[in-house]
Write a protein that holds these residues in place. Structure first.
Motif, PDB file in Angstrom:
ATOM      1  N   ARG A 112      48.978  38.377  39.543  1.00 37.14           N
ATOM      2  CA  ARG A 112      48.246  37.108  39.485  1.00 37.14           C
ATOM      3  C   ARG A 112      46.801  37.284  39.004  1.00 37.14           C
ATOM      4  O   ARG A 112      46.212  36.353  38.438  1.00 37.14           O
ATOM      5  CB  ARG A 112      48.259  36.446  40.867  1.00 37.14           C
ATOM      6  N   THR A 113      46.199  38.459  39.214  1.00 35.69           N
ATOM      7  CA  THR A 113      44.816  38.677  38.752  1.00 35.69           C
ATOM      8  C   THR A 113      44.705  38.634  37.237  1.00 35.69           C
ATOM      9  O   THR A 113      43.630  38.377  36.696  1.00 35.69           O
ATOM     10  CB  THR A 113      44.304  40.038  39.264  1.00 35.69           C
ATOM     11  N   VAL A 114      45.814  38.881  36.529  1.00 38.38           N
ATOM     12  CA  VAL A 114      45.778  38.827  35.060  1.00 38.38           C
ATOM     13  C   VAL A 114      45.401  37.422  34.592  1.00 38.38           C
ATOM     14  O   VAL A 114      44.687  37.243  33.598  1.00 38.38           O
ATOM     15  CB  VAL A 114      47.135  39.279  34.475  1.00 38.38           C
ATOM     16  N   GLY A 115      45.876  36.397  35.304  1.00 38.77           N
ATOM     17  CA  GLY A 115      45.540  35.014  34.937  1.00 38.77           C
ATOM     18  C   GLY A 115      44.054  34.716  35.030  1.00 38.77           C
ATOM     19  O   GLY A 115      43.566  33.768  34.386  1.00 38.77           O
ATOM     20  N   ILE A 116      43.318  35.486  35.846  1.00 30.67           N
ATOM     21  CA  ILE A 116      41.864  35.301  35.956  1.00 30.67           C
ATOM     22  C   ILE A 116      41.119  36.208  34.985  1.00 30.67           C
ATOM     23  O   ILE A 116      40.161  35.794  34.314  1.00 30.67           O
ATOM     24  CB  ILE A 116      41.402  35.585  37.406  1.00 30.67           C
TER      25      ILE A 116
END
Length: 664
Positions: A112-116
């Motif tokens: 999910r950190t990739v989306g940020i």
């Protein structure tokens, strides 16, 4: 090699450049996703399987948004703040969509950190790419490499004008700013936009070491005396000094490199311009009909500029030159469209035409500025000079008296005092004509205003000297000891208006112009402030030579403002007036009749004799240099033409470098 790549890229057609930009942005999307995965796992990774959905969605989502937000419409090498804001908006929308997909909803196998991380990295990559393109393709990279080859300059004055000028220099990339210089001790040692603020002592010690060539004065509100102090301190450094215009000329709040001017000659004279008295300016102008003869000339046109801003009901422009009349009329209509300005072609020697004009409009005040004023030109054309300056003034004044004009003000010259040339003699005759008419019982108040050389007027020596300096010299002077009084064009025009308001009849008004200036000293200062040196015996390796040509026919070393010593104060603290002797009108009229007869016969020796009889103290040049007279009396073999060299000189002691050969 990096610079050689710029030229073919810039030569590509516009569609090809856009496709290249799209390809680069797509590559940046892939790079940012790979970096985001690597940062998340704290090692360099290889994308596999479902993880490829992250770069694919980055490209699919980002490129259409970039097109919609206009990222490919901007020219990268000129991209500025507007382009940066477009990148911010596009990346923000991309970030919302991308984070919603991979951080909020989530995709199995993609952290999910990739989306940020991806939107943040993409914004930095896209903005950095655009900045690099602007730096490289826009020539900034080349400028940085070669900045030492640019003129090294300092800005004198670390205020608002100095800051704006520094921004203009950075934009134009025509000069390299080394430092600010300011007299304020509390500013010295600090920085302004990353540039050090130094003292004047630093400039004196480091100008040569750092290769500084130019000083730009950014002190538009400083007084003339303060500017003179600064210039005197800068002179020994042999730097090219330029300055910004006055505050009134910078009211738009933007300073450009093109605004830089050579140092005002007023700054070299050592005195502040004489301030006008507002009541005197308005007294006989507002809501009245005003006529100006010679309205297209340097003094006449400035008179009109001053008058039109004082709200006359009608301003009549009289001039014999069609082009000059057209030019000043167009300028005044733009300057004051609410004032009725009427251009009228007429000669001041034509009584019938002047009578038509004055009968039609009934002017309240006439300012008589029409005259031939160039000393050498009038000396070589004496008949026309006297006819226009003396008889023309008498004609205009008599018509004004006949039409019951209330005030008639003559623009005169210091060359009318104990004249030694035809121009000065003709202007003294014009003064005497008014003094004689003032003796009669008349409703018209006649007065005259006398001043010295007017800076910036046609024939002024300063523009001539500057052209000669730009050409590499020599500067030509008529005599090493010649001195002149100087004033500015606005001062001259305001003096004329105020004198008319103070006159009682037959008065001569003069301005307290300070001390006269040696022309050779003026030339030296102009050379030194241009960053060059004078070539003389002391400095034979200097840049500009001062060449003395000798006094011209009728030229004086020193000018005077008054014939006698009976000057009296006026309500203006810097203006004096005097009454000077004049023959009774009957005798003066008889002398003018004799003068008219000599003009009709075109007898130049008889004209000089008549002038000598009429003017006490007139010492004419012994030789007759009238072109027509010399041609008539020339004796030469028929097969051998005679060339006569004539140096065209301005009234204030300067001559151009090359003679004009006039041959039969």
């Amino acid at each position: 090699m990096i610079n050689r790549l710029a030229a073919p890229l810039l030569a590509l057609p516009r569609p090809a450049k856009r496709l290249l930009a799209l390809a680069v942005d797509a590559a940046l999307c892939l790079l940012c996703v790979w970096l985001a995965f690597s940062f998340r796992y704290e090692q360099w990774v290889t994308l596999r399987g479902v993880q490829w959905s992250a770069p694919v969605m980055a490209v699919v989502l980002a490129l259409p948004l970039f097109v919609v937000f206009g990222l490919y419409r901007a020219i990268f090498r000129y991209a500025g703040s507007a382009a940066l804001m477009a990148i911010v908006r596009a990346c923000a929308v991309f970030g919302l969509g991308y984070a919603l997909m991979f951080s909020v909803v989530g995709v199995k196998g993609v952290p999910r950190t990739v989306g940020i991380l991806v939107p943040l990295l993409l914004f930095l990559a896209i903005a950095g790419c655009r900045m690099f393109a602007r730096y490289w393709l826009g020539g900034l990279y080349m400028s940085a490499l070669h900045r030492k080859a640019l003129p090294q300059v300092v800005i004198y004055g670390a205020g608002g004008a100095g800051l704006q000028l520094a921004a203009a220099l950075a934009q134009s990339r025509e000069m390299m700013l080394c430092a600010f210089v300011d007299d304020a001790a509390h500013l010295q040692g600090s920085t302004l936009n990353g540039v050090q603020i130094q003292s004047v002592e630093w400039l004196e010690q480091n100008a040569a070491k750092q290769g500084i060539t130019d000083v730009l004065l950014a002190m538009p509100s400083a007084s003339h005396l303060r500017r003179v102090e600064i210039l005197n301190r800068l002179l020994p450094l042999r730097l090219h000094v330029r300055t910004l215009p006055a505050l009134a000329d910078l009211a738009n709040g933007r300073v450009q490199v093109n605004d830089l001017l050579e140092v005002d000659i007023e700054d070299l004279l050592g005195r502040d311009p004489v301030a006008p008295v507002a009541d005197l300016l308005h007294k006989h102008i507002r809501s009245q009909v005003v006529l100006v003869t010679g309205a297209g000339g340097s003094i006449g046109s400035e008179l009109c500029r001053q008058i039109v801003q004082l709200s006359p009901s009608v301003l009549l422009l009289v001039d014999l030159s069609e082009y000059a009349l057209y030019a000043v009329h167009q300028e005044l209509e733009e300057l004051a469209p609410e004032v009725r300005v009427i251009p009228l072609l007429a000669s001041v020697c034509d009584a019938r035409r002047l009578r038509e004009i004055m009968h039609a409009w009934r002017p309240d005040t006439v300012y008589h500025a029409a005259a031939y004023k160039h000393v050498p030109l009038v000396e070589h054309n004496p008949i026309e000079g006297v006819r226009n300056n003396a008889i023309g003034t008498l004609t205009a004044a008599r018509v004004a008296m006949e039409c019951k004009v209330r005030r008639f003000v003559l623009v005169s010259t210091d060359k009318a005092v104990r004249p030694t040339n035809i121009m000065g003699a003709s202007k003294r005759l014009a003064e005497m004509a008014l003094q004689g008419l003032a003796q009669q019982s008349t409703e018209t108040c006649f007065s005259m205003v006398r001043f010295g050389n007017v800076l910036g007027s046609s024939g002024s020596v300063v523009p001539l000297f500057r052209r000669q300096i730009e050409a590499g010299g020599p500067i030509t002077l008529t005599h090493a000891d010649i001195t002149r009084y100087f004033m500015t064009i606005p001062e001259a025009a305001q003096l004329v208006i105020q004198a008319g308001a103070m006159a009682w009849g037959g008065d001569v008004f003069v301005l307290d112009m300070g001390n006269p200036v040696r022309i050779i000293d003026l030339a030296r200062r102009l050379v030194e402030l241009s960053g060059r040196t004078v070539r003389d015996e002391a400095t034979p390796e200097g840049d500009i030579e001062l060449h003395i040509t000798g006094l011209r026919p009728g030229e004086k070393l020193y000018e005077e403002l008054l014939i006698g010593n009976n000057a009296m104060p006026t309500v203006h603290p810097r203006v004096m007036k005097a009454h000077e002797n004049c023959p009774p009108w009957e005798e003066l009229w008889r002398q003018f009749d004799v003068l008219k007869a000599t003009l009709e016969s075109s007898d130049v020796p008889a004209l000089k004799a008549a002038l000598k009889q009429m003017l006490a103290g007139y010492q004419p040049h012994l030789e007759v240099v009238d072109w027509v007279h010399m041609e008539r009396h020339r004796v030469r073999p028929a097969s051998q033409p005679l060339a006569i060299e004539h140096h065209h000189r301005s009234d204030d002691g300067g001559t151009p470098a090359s003679p004009i050969a006039i041959a039969a």
